[in-house]
Design a protein around this motif. Structure first.
Motif, PDB file in Angstrom:
ATOM      1  N   ASN A   1      -0.677   5.863   9.362  1.00 37.20           N
ATOM      2  CA  ASN A   1      -0.472   5.634   7.935  1.00 37.20           C
ATOM      3  C   ASN A   1      -1.174   4.356   7.457  1.00 37.20           C
ATOM      4  OD1 ASN A   1       1.378   3.395   7.802  1.00 37.20           O
ATOM      5  ND2 ASN A   1       2.965   4.773   8.571  1.00 37.20           N
ATOM      6  N   HIS A   2      -1.458   4.376   6.167  1.00 36.94           N
ATOM      7  CA  HIS A   2      -2.341   3.349   5.612  1.00 36.94           C
ATOM      8  C   HIS A   2      -1.809   1.929   5.754  1.00 36.94           C
ATOM      9  CE1 HIS A   2      -4.607   6.450   2.956  1.00 36.94           C
ATOM     10  NE2 HIS A   2      -4.672   6.687   4.244  1.00 36.94           N
ATOM     11  N   LYS A   3      -0.492   1.791   5.594  1.00 40.75           N
ATOM     12  CA  LYS A   3       0.056   0.438   5.718  1.00 40.75           C
ATOM     13  C   LYS A   3      -0.178  -0.094   7.127  1.00 40.75           C
ATOM     14  CE  LYS A   3       3.700   1.283   2.518  1.00 40.75           C
ATOM     15  NZ  LYS A   3       5.017   1.006   1.995  1.00 40.75           N
TER      16      LYS A   3
ATOM     17  N   GLN B   1     -11.541   6.208   2.437  1.00 42.00           N
ATOM     18  CA  GLN B   1     -10.898   7.461   2.823  1.00 42.00           C
ATOM     19  C   GLN B   1     -11.817   8.304   3.706  1.00 42.00           C
ATOM     20  OE1 GLN B   1      -7.772   9.090   1.148  1.00 42.00           O
ATOM     21  NE2 GLN B   1      -7.342   6.934   1.202  1.00 42.00           N
TER      22      GLN B   1
ATOM     23  N   ASP C   1     -13.187  10.298   6.924  1.00 40.85           N
ATOM     24  CA  ASP C   1     -12.488  11.108   7.918  1.00 40.85           C
ATOM     25  C   ASP C   1     -13.003  10.896   9.329  1.00 40.85           C
ATOM     26  OD1 ASP C   1     -10.996  12.133   5.901  1.00 40.85           O
ATOM     27  OD2 ASP C   1     -12.190  13.955   5.654  1.00 40.85           O
TER      28      ASP C   1
ATOM     29  N   GLN D   1       6.937   5.992   4.636  1.00 44.87           N
ATOM     30  CA  GLN D   1       6.296   4.933   3.856  1.00 44.87           C
ATOM     31  C   GLN D   1       6.358   3.597   4.595  1.00 44.87           C
ATOM     32  OE1 GLN D   1       4.461   4.808   1.059  1.00 44.87           O
ATOM     33  NE2 GLN D   1       4.462   7.036   1.013  1.00 44.87           N
TER      34      GLN D   1
ATOM     35  N   MET E   1      -4.927   6.138  -4.947  1.00 46.98           N
ATOM     36  CA  MET E   1      -5.971   5.755  -4.002  1.00 46.98           C
ATOM     37  C   MET E   1      -6.669   4.493  -4.488  1.00 46.98           C
ATOM     38  SD  MET E   1      -8.769   8.363  -2.595  1.00 46.98           S
ATOM     39  CE  MET E   1     -10.355   7.660  -2.934  1.00 46.98           C
TER      40      MET E   1
ATOM     41  N   ALA F   1      -4.364  11.659   4.237  1.00 43.84           N
ATOM     42  CA  ALA F   1      -5.787  11.821   3.955  1.00 43.84           C
ATOM     43  C   ALA F   1      -6.200  13.294   4.021  1.00 43.84           C
ATOM     44  CB  ALA F   1      -6.599  11.018   4.945  1.00 43.84           C
ATOM     45  N   ARG F   2      -5.539  14.053   4.877  1.00 39.68           N
ATOM     46  CA  ARG F   2      -5.924  15.444   5.075  1.00 39.68           C
ATOM     47  C   ARG F   2      -5.484  16.341   3.925  1.00 39.68           C
ATOM     48  NH1 ARG F   2      -7.425  16.512  10.459  1.00 39.68           N
ATOM     49  NH2 ARG F   2      -9.250  15.205  10.634  1.00 39.68           N
TER      50      ARG F   2
ATOM     51  N   LEU G   1       0.841  -1.199   0.000  1.00 37.57           N
ATOM     52  CA  LEU G   1       0.000   0.000   0.000  1.00 37.57           C
ATOM     53  C   LEU G   1       0.878   1.252   0.000  1.00 37.57           C
ATOM     54  CD1 LEU G   1      -2.505  -1.732   0.593  1.00 37.57           C
ATOM     55  CD2 LEU G   1      -3.079  -0.165   2.408  1.00 37.57           C
TER      56      LEU G   1
ATOM     57  N   ASN H   1      -7.613   5.973   9.568  1.00 38.76           N
ATOM     58  CA  ASN H   1      -6.712   6.300   8.463  1.00 38.76           C
ATOM     59  C   ASN H   1      -6.268   7.764   8.479  1.00 38.76           C
ATOM     60  OD1 ASN H   1      -9.484   6.657   7.800  1.00 38.76           O
ATOM     61  ND2 ASN H   1      -8.782   7.356   5.805  1.00 38.76           N
TER      62      ASN H   1
ATOM     63  N   ASN I   1       1.348   4.994   1.440  1.00 39.86           N
ATOM     64  CA  ASN I   1       0.814   5.853   2.493  1.00 39.86           C
ATOM     65  C   ASN I   1       0.459   7.206   1.904  1.00 39.86           C
ATOM     66  OD1 ASN I   1       0.956   4.075   4.574  1.00 39.86           O
ATOM     67  ND2 ASN I   1       3.096   4.545   4.977  1.00 39.86           N
ATOM     68  N   MET I   2      -0.791   7.570   2.073  1.00 42.29           N
ATOM     69  CA  MET I   2      -1.193   8.877   1.575  1.00 42.29           C
ATOM     70  C   MET I   2      -1.719   9.685   2.730  1.00 42.29           C
ATOM     71  SD  MET I   2      -2.994   8.031  -2.000  1.00 42.29           S
ATOM     72  CE  MET I   2      -4.282   7.129  -1.231  1.00 42.29           C
TER      73      MET I   2
END
Lengths: 429, 420
Positions: free
Chosen positions: B205-207, B190, B192, A240, A188, A176-177, A171, B201, A173-174
């Protein structure tokens, strides 16, 4: 009909992977990714890997013959399922984007040294080498291959769990804000597909395991999934989530013990962080050894072996995985200098422990491992005895794995396992 | 002998009440846990004895578990002397299922958290994994699972029945699987906000979030395995498969108009109802009920789940963001056409192209929102939800009457009339 088509497809892919000049292939596919993501195999490394392949490949393909057809589920269920057909469609949309999922997918198809198939294969070889209890009915045996149907299913589960983990690890890492132009929708979308594909594999392994109707086995294999998840949290990480080594502890605070006996409990962490050997071992037991070890142990459980032997199976898998990891770590330092290499590899860990002042180079990578001065670290590793210590480490793990191997009767599967181990060592000598 | 044991138990009751009292004083909401430890199914009877005798000396009748609970509560309230009068008699009247199961549900989030904590030595993983188990959720799934467990136990063993520890485990597992899927959903969508706080999230971080989801699933799966029942493992592994398949269905919208509603319902079953249906089936299996009873439980869960999700889809259009704890019209923004839109489509065919492009063009979301409100889509969705609720109630009527069985009936109304 469809089966033969698929196997043809698969062998075709393999040939391609060998025939296509690797450098063009790599620059074509991996070039754009390098900016964003540190790949485990940098291009130059991959070439080095390519040159050392034959012995390895021979050992693996000989071994595959011993336990019947190639173990990978990639060729069958994976391609035939609706969900994956769906994913394949979506993957096409991602081509051209830099999402690492594409790279993961490619790594799955091209048989690199780090390939999935070998994991299931080892589980099957251990199964065959150990044999099974005479009470198991004929119906449940694959007589030609000398393994149980349940063990083959388990080998598939092992591969699925490992693949699922790799896909989830891929994945991006993004934030979100603050979504920026650099992180467009396809990133995404790629994340969405990666997450779902990984979940799909995980769900499938859940139901495969449930079908084996052995709850101790379900518990053991689930704990391996837990260990893989834990692995992603050990030590420091960049943005990351790429791992960074921890600051080495001063000499007097180091401990040497390493304990992985309580299989079902999470790996104890006291005294691990900052002690090169133990941190390296813990990191790779969680990320690899636990799954391989628990799978080997589970295979022996299915065959009706006594708990003592099951534990030996676990140790075999664990030590083999660690020897394997040491081998991968060494690879970066055998060929020409790579553009980057694993920062949590054993050679660097030993070097950092000997020269703690080098840790400032690591700190430069807090935000991104790309910021690290690999050249300086590379030179430092070559100057010190990190490589020699890693070779010693690999020899130790190989010796322990071979010791376990001795407790199985002498047979073709045992020889095949021994050959795989030898191939792993030879490449560096 | 009987006298001896009953006086001993009487003392225990008093202890218990005093305990409760003490806790009440210190902290308004905490009750002591009444659940005895240990996994053996024999404990149905062990605990029953205790229940019956506790009731015996105090009220002079060998009342049902529910009556005992009522009595205990009445005593408790009189001890606290805070209540305005005696509470209603649970034997004849319908009461709030959450109150009926207060003792069983009490501490369920703590138990989940400690189970997760036991399974990791990585502090951050523990933080993320336990983030949604803060007790702020509705705990609908555990509540329904325990309710069904007690109702089926009563159905099979009569009044001498109690909740099995393994059944409570299933209740915990159902909430864990639910949370694991929420965590992955958060990354996919995604989002909030969830449950009135920033979703995972946003904070990590997403991972790591993806790994935390895998971790919760792995721990849940270990708990399932420790129940040592092949059938329960099979039933619950189906849930995970369904969840993923449902998520895949949500990804595609290629289907024709005719197939669309069936597609929506199947997706709803897989994403929501399967978890409820299969966990109530699992508790029925654990109680040793016959196949027909297990099927009743399953179908009850399926219909309740469908009803629940239909209402959820409805609320996405009518409820305020504040009440929901998450943004409204969220489904439209995600490009999803839920029941209200699909119904509205019959009157306003111009919604069709919007559905096909997943409300992707600017103004689509607002336009669709408006058309849904102008159509009878919301009404029709409520009607469908009601039908599934009624079917669930009809199924629950197959079980022997008990306080729990009545609470099952009431739950169908609760689901329909909820505002968040």
């Amino acid at each position: 009909m469809s089966l033969s088509r698929l196997s043809a497809l698969r062998s075709g892919l393999r040939c391609n992977a060998v025939k296509v000049p690797s450098s063009t292939m790599i620059s074509q596919y991996w070039g754009p990714c390098d900016r964003r993501e540190l790949s485990i195999h940098s291009p130059r490394q991959a070439i080095a890997q390519h040159n050392t392949k034959p012995d390895w490949n021979r050992a693996v393909s000989e071994a595959e013959k011993i336990v019947g057809y190639p173990t990978s589920f990639l060729s069958l269920r994976w391609v035939l399922s609706d969900e994956i057909a769906n994913v394949a469609l979506h993957l096409r949309k991602l081509v051209g984007s830099n999402h690492p999922l594409l790279k993961t997918a490619k790594n799955l198809i091209y048989n690199g040294k780090n390939n999935m198939q070998a994991w299931g294969l080892i589980v099957l070889l251990v199964s065959k080498a150990a044999g099974h209890s005479p009470e198991i009915p004929d119906m449940e045996q694959d007589k030609a291959a000398g393994v149980l149907h349940s063990q083959r299913a388990l080998a598939e589960v092992t591969e699925m769990i490992r693949t699922s983990h790799l896909v989830h690890k891929g994945l991006v890492n993004m934030n979100a804000r603050h979504r920026t132009a650099d992180e467009p929708d396809d990133m995404m979308f790629g994340n969405k597909i990666a997450l779902l594909s990984g979940d799909y594999l995980l769900a499938n392994s859940c139901s495969e395991l449930a079908n084996l109707r052995n709850q101790e086995l379900v518990e053991l294999m689930s704990s391996a999934v837990r260990d893989l998840a834990e692995a992603e949290f050990l030590g420091e990480r960049d943005d990351q989530n790429n791992p960074l080594p921890s600051r080495p502890l001063p000499q007097e605070q180091r401990e040497n013990a390493s304990e992985w006996d309580c299989i079902l409990n999470p790996l104890p962490m006291s005294g691990v962080i900052g002690s090169a050997r133990r941190e390296w071992a813990a990191r790779h037991v969680l990320a690899a050894g636990a799954l391989l070890g628990k799978s080997c142990s589970a295979a022996l459980k299915l065959a009706g072996h006594i708990p003592g032997l099951q534990t030996k199976g676990y140790l075999f898998g664990c030590h083999l995985a660690l020897a394997w990891q040491a081998f991968l770590d060494l690879e970066a330092f055998t060929g020409p200098e790579p553009a980057s290499f694993s920062l949590v590899g054993a050679p660097l860990a030993f070097t950092l422990e000997a020269r703690p002042e080098l840790y400032s180079y690591i700190e430069a990578g807090r935000k991104s491992v790309h910021e690290v001065d690999y050249h300086a670290l590379y030179k430092a590793v070559l100057e010190g005895d990190g490589i020699e210590q890693t070779k010693q480490l690999q020899r130790e793990h190989i010796a322990t794995a071979c010791e376990v191997l001795e407790s199985f009767p002498n047979c073709d599967a045992r020889t095949a396992l021994a050959n795989i181990i030898v191939a792993m060592q030879q490449d560096h000598l | 002998m009987a006298c001896l044991s009953s006086s001993r138990l009487c003392a225990r009751v008093q202890d218990k009440l005093l305990c409760q009292f003490g806790h009440k004083v210190r902290k308004q909401t905490v009750f002591v846990k009444l659940k005895p430890p240990g996994p053996s199914p024999l404990r149905i009877f062990g605990k029953t004895c205790q229940r019956v005798t506790t009731c015996g000396p105090a009220c002079g009748s060998g009342g049902a578990g529910a009556a005992t609970a009522g009595l205990v509560r009445r005593l408790a309230s009189s001890l606290q002397s805070t209540s305005t009068g005696s509470l209603p008699d649970y034997g004849t009247q319908i009461i709030d299922p959450y109150r009926l199961l207060e003792d069983d549900l009490n501490g369920i989030y703590e138990d989940i958290r400690s189970e997760l904590e036991k399974n990791t030595n990585q502090a951050e993983l523990n933080t993320i994994a336990t983030y949604y188990f803060d007790g702020q959720g509705k705990a609908l799934r555990p509540m329904v699972a325990i309710l069904m467990a007690r109702a089926v136990n009563y159905h099979v063993y009569g009044e001498n029945s109690a909740l099995l520890p393994s059944q409570r485990q299933v209740a915990m597992i159902s909430e864990m699987i639910h949370s694991a899927s929420l965590i992955h959903d958060d990354v996919i969508d995604q989002s909030d906000f969830r449950r009135g706080k920033p979703s995972v999230n946003v904070l990590w971080n997403h991972k790591k979030v993806a790994m935390a989801g895998d971790f919760i699933l792995a721990v849940a799966s270990m708990m399932i395995a420790r129940l040592r029942s092949d059938d329960v493992t099979l039933v619950l592994s189906q849930v995970v498969t369904d969840l993923v398949q449902g998520e895949f269905m949500q990804l595609g919208s290629k289907e024709t108009e005719n197939e669309r509603f069936a597609h929506y319902l199947t997706k709803t079953y897989r994403k929501t109802a399967s978890l409820i249906a299969n966990s109530v089936k699992a508790v029925a299996l654990l109680s040793g009920a016959d196949e027909a009873t297990c099927e009743v439980a399953f179908q009850y869960g399926r219909n309740l789940g469908l009803s629940f999700q239909l209402v959820d889809d409805l609320l996405d259009f009518v409820s305020s963001a504040q009440a929901m704890g998450k943004p409204t019209a969220a489904d439209l923004k995600l490009g999803l056409a839920t029941a209200p839109v699909l119904f509205a489509c019959e009157k306003y065919p111009e919604l069709n192209p919007m559905i096909m492009r997943r409300f992707g063009e600017s103004g689509d979301v607002e336009k669709a929102f408006e058309l849904v409100h102008k159509s009878r889509g919301l009404e029709q969705t409520r009607f469908l939800a009601k039908q599934h609720g009624a079917e669930a109630a009809r199924l629950a009527a197959h079980l022997s009457p008990s306080a729990y069985q009545r609470a099952l009936l009431l739950t169908t109304d609760l689901v329909l009339n909820r505002i968040k």
